[in-house]
Scaffold this active site. Structure first.
Site, mmCIF file in Angstrom:
data_model
loop_
_atom_site.group_PDB
_atom_site.id
_atom_site.type_symbol
_atom_site.label_atom_id
_atom_site.label_comp_id
_atom_site.label_asym_id
_atom_site.label_seq_id
_atom_site.Cartn_x
_atom_site.Cartn_y
_atom_site.Cartn_z
ATOM 1 C CB SER A 24 -0.905 0.014 1.231
ATOM 2 O OG SER A 24 -1.580 1.249 1.289
ATOM 3 C CB SER A 26 -2.681 4.266 2.344
ATOM 4 O OG SER A 26 -3.611 4.103 1.301
ATOM 5 C CB SER A 71 -7.824 -1.909 0.930
ATOM 6 O OG SER A 71 -7.776 -2.011 -0.478
ATOM 7 C CE LYS A 75 -12.057 -0.234 -0.678
ATOM 8 N NZ LYS A 75 -12.058 0.531 -1.938
ATOM 9 C CG ASN A 96 -12.998 4.465 1.509
ATOM 10 O OD1 ASN A 96 -13.864 5.075 2.138
ATOM 11 N ND2 ASN A 96 -12.121 5.076 0.731
ATOM 12 C CG ASP A 111 -13.111 4.237 -2.661
ATOM 13 O OD1 ASP A 111 -11.998 4.783 -2.510
ATOM 14 O OD2 ASP A 111 -13.303 3.024 -2.436
ATOM 15 C CG ASN A 160 -19.509 -6.403 -14.882
ATOM 16 O OD1 ASN A 160 -18.320 -6.050 -14.854
ATOM 17 N ND2 ASN A 160 -19.952 -7.423 -14.178
ATOM 18 N N GLY A 164 -25.358 -10.000 -15.625
ATOM 19 C CA GLY A 164 -26.261 -10.147 -14.481
ATOM 20 C C GLY A 164 -25.847 -9.269 -13.304
ATOM 21 C CG MET A 228 -12.063 4.143 -10.867
ATOM 22 S SD MET A 228 -13.063 3.315 -9.597
ATOM 23 C CE MET A 228 -14.622 4.125 -9.849
HETATM 24 N N1 NAP Z 1 -8.167 4.819 -7.980
HETATM 25 C C1 NAP Z 1 -8.738 4.477 -6.833
HETATM 26 O O1 NAP Z 1 -8.653 5.179 -5.812
HETATM 27 C C2 NAP Z 1 -9.531 3.209 -6.767
HETATM 28 C C3 NAP Z 1 -10.471 3.017 -5.723
HETATM 29 C C4 NAP Z 1 -11.214 1.830 -5.706
HETATM 30 C C5 NAP Z 1 -11.005 0.869 -6.699
HETATM 31 N N2 NAP Z 1 -10.079 1.106 -7.682
HETATM 32 C C6 NAP Z 1 -9.853 0.103 -8.754
HETATM 33 O O2 NAP Z 1 -11.106 -0.239 -9.338
HETATM 34 C C7 NAP Z 1 -11.047 -1.571 -9.819
HETATM 35 C C8 NAP Z 1 -12.263 -2.359 -9.336
HETATM 36 O O3 NAP Z 1 -12.236 -2.479 -7.926
HETATM 37 P P1 NAP Z 1 -13.414 -3.246 -7.140
HETATM 38 O O4 NAP Z 1 -13.099 -3.137 -5.706
HETATM 39 O O5 NAP Z 1 -14.751 -2.798 -7.613
HETATM 40 O O6 NAP Z 1 -13.169 -4.753 -7.637
HETATM 41 P P2 NAP Z 1 -14.217 -5.948 -7.686
HETATM 42 O O7 NAP Z 1 -15.327 -5.754 -6.718
HETATM 43 O O8 NAP Z 1 -13.390 -7.196 -7.626
HETATM 44 O O9 NAP Z 1 -14.860 -5.850 -9.162
HETATM 45 C C9 NAP Z 1 -14.075 -6.113 -10.290
HETATM 46 C C10 NAP Z 1 -14.895 -5.792 -11.547
HETATM 47 O O10 NAP Z 1 -14.005 -5.857 -12.665
HETATM 48 C C11 NAP Z 1 -14.549 -6.756 -13.636
HETATM 49 N N3 NAP Z 1 -13.412 -7.384 -14.316
HETATM 50 C C12 NAP Z 1 -12.371 -8.024 -13.745
HETATM 51 N N4 NAP Z 1 -11.503 -8.451 -14.693
HETATM 52 C C13 NAP Z 1 -12.032 -8.070 -15.882
HETATM 53 C C14 NAP Z 1 -11.606 -8.224 -17.245
HETATM 54 N N5 NAP Z 1 -10.480 -8.857 -17.546
HETATM 55 N N6 NAP Z 1 -12.376 -7.683 -18.214
HETATM 56 C C15 NAP Z 1 -13.511 -7.044 -17.908
HETATM 57 N N7 NAP Z 1 -13.974 -6.858 -16.643
HETATM 58 C C16 NAP Z 1 -13.246 -7.384 -15.647
HETATM 59 C C17 NAP Z 1 -15.412 -7.729 -12.851
HETATM 60 O O11 NAP Z 1 -16.341 -8.295 -13.728
HETATM 61 P P3 NAP Z 1 -17.203 -9.604 -13.319
HETATM 62 O O12 NAP Z 1 -18.378 -9.099 -12.538
HETATM 63 O O13 NAP Z 1 -17.568 -10.197 -14.629
HETATM 64 O O14 NAP Z 1 -16.294 -10.487 -12.499
HETATM 65 C C18 NAP Z 1 -16.027 -6.782 -11.817
HETATM 66 O O15 NAP Z 1 -17.114 -6.069 -12.373
HETATM 67 C C19 NAP Z 1 -9.701 -2.141 -9.333
HETATM 68 O O16 NAP Z 1 -8.765 -2.060 -10.402
HETATM 69 C C20 NAP Z 1 -9.303 -1.216 -8.208
HETATM 70 O O17 NAP Z 1 -7.912 -1.143 -8.037
HETATM 71 C C21 NAP Z 1 -9.352 2.243 -7.736
#
Ligand code: NAP
Length: 287
Positions: A24, A26, A71, A75, A96, A111, A160, A164, A228
């Site tokens: 991290s 942070s 994280s 969460k 968060n 977030d 997505n 679903g 993101m």
């Molecule tokens: N910049 C920031 O401060 C910040 C803050 C929060 C999160 N983030 C980033 O946001 C992203 C999502 O975080 P999260 O916590 O929401 O994760 P999460 O709950 O695990 O959700 C992941 C999502 O990504 C989709 N996905 C994964 N691999 C994929 C691929 N190869 N092609 C297309 N879609 C794909 C998944 O689809 P399915 O439903 O089909 O599995 C799901 O909708 C991460 O990269 C995280 O690092 C950034």
């Protein structure tokens, strides 16, 4: 890792609970914020396993503890362990930031406002009223849906890999405004003003993209792409958007703003976001 400012004996304490936690950035951001604010504080990233979360949360009730960030994978599972939740955290279903005051623990989600602030920094204004397209349906996508519907009040599309999950997200947020789930082929891209990648596609993989470039080609010239993902700094989505002359930004600004807002909730001090961005860069974050 632990980053400490001088005089740790009397320091205010904040934590990150995550698994894994060692990577991290942070602690670097919050150490810089404590120093900038002239506060004696520490921020420690702790690896907390799911089974240990209740005990770790309980420990935040001690005097001198400001609270914690959460994280992956905590969460969502932390919600029932807290005394109260902000309306955003409740609707998004993810916390968060935990704020400790007098033994009480409140859950918030920075977030969502962090994303909003980053979109504003990236040039989003209220001049156009085009729609928002969210890629993904996990916790980050739910924060983005809250911003799109509650703050920006724009028509919102959720795309997505697993349709679903997008449909379930749209159903959960339908009370906030006009939100629909659809496969990318059915989205009216010509009417979109903002595309937010809230999926993890592209994370640590420069060849992966959540969106076929043919859809980017249908966006209006003024559209903004916000990814993101911040590692790598230039994802394939950003590269392909730039190649079409579109504005595109990575998630570093959101990361900095969510930390700024958590720090403000803990200390009452609004440290400039540049302090957090400088700390990220000094710690080796990709630009
Ligand atoms: N910049 C920031 O401060 C910040 C803050 C929060 C999160 N983030 C980033 O946001 C992203 C999502 O975080 P999260 O916590 O929401 O994760 P999460 O709950 O695990 O959700 C992941 C999502 O990504 C989709 N996905 C994964 N691999 C994929 C691929 N190869 N092609 C297309 N879609 C794909 C998944 O689809 P399915 O439903 O089909 O599995 C799901 O909708 C991460 O990269 C995280 O690092 C950034």
């Amino acid at each position: 890792m632990r980053v400490t400012v001088p005089d740790p004996d009397q320091a205010l304490r904040a934590y990150l609970y995550a698994d894994p936690a060692a990577h991290s950035l942070s602690p670097h951001m919050h150490a810089a914020a404590f120093a900038h604010a002239g506060l004696n504080g520490t921020y420690e990233a702790r690896r907390v396993l799911p089974a240990d979360l209740p005990q770790a949360v309980q420990a935040l009730r001690s005097a001198g503890t400001l609270g914690a960030n959460l994280s992956l994978p905590h969460k969502e599972t932390v919600l029932p362990l807290l005394d109260d939740l902000s309306s955003a955290a409740r609707l998004i279903g993810a916390v968060n930031t935990i704020v400790h005051r007098g033994g009480q623990l409140s859950g918030d989600n920075t977030d969502a406002p962090g994303l909003l602030a980053a979109l504003r920094d990236a040039g989003l204004d209220d001049a156009g009223r085009g729609s928002v397209v969210i890629l993904g349906a996990g916790g980050a996508a739910r924060a983005a849906a809250f911003v799109a519907l509650s703050d920006l009040a724009r028509p919102t599309w959720v795309v997505n890999r697993t349709l679903g999950r997008a449909q379930a997200l749209a159903a959960d947020f339908s009370g906030l405004g006009n939100v629909q789930a659809a496969p990318a082929i059915d989205v009216p891209w010509e009417a979109a003003q903002v595309v937010i990648n809230a999926s993890s596609a592209g994370l640590n993989d420069p060849d992966q993209t959540p969106l076929d470039a043919t859809f980017l080609a249908r966006l209006p010239a003024g559209a903004l792409i916000y990814d993101m993902v911040y590692k790598p700094a230039e994802t394939r989505l950003i590269r392909e958007a730039h190649a079409r002359g579109l504005r595109a930004h990575n998630g570093l600004g959101m990361l900095a703003h969510q930390a700024r807002l958590a720090f403000q909730a803990w200390t009452g001090t609004d440290v400039p976001v540049q302090v957090f961005l400088d700390a990220l860069r000094a710690a080796g974050a990709p630009r």
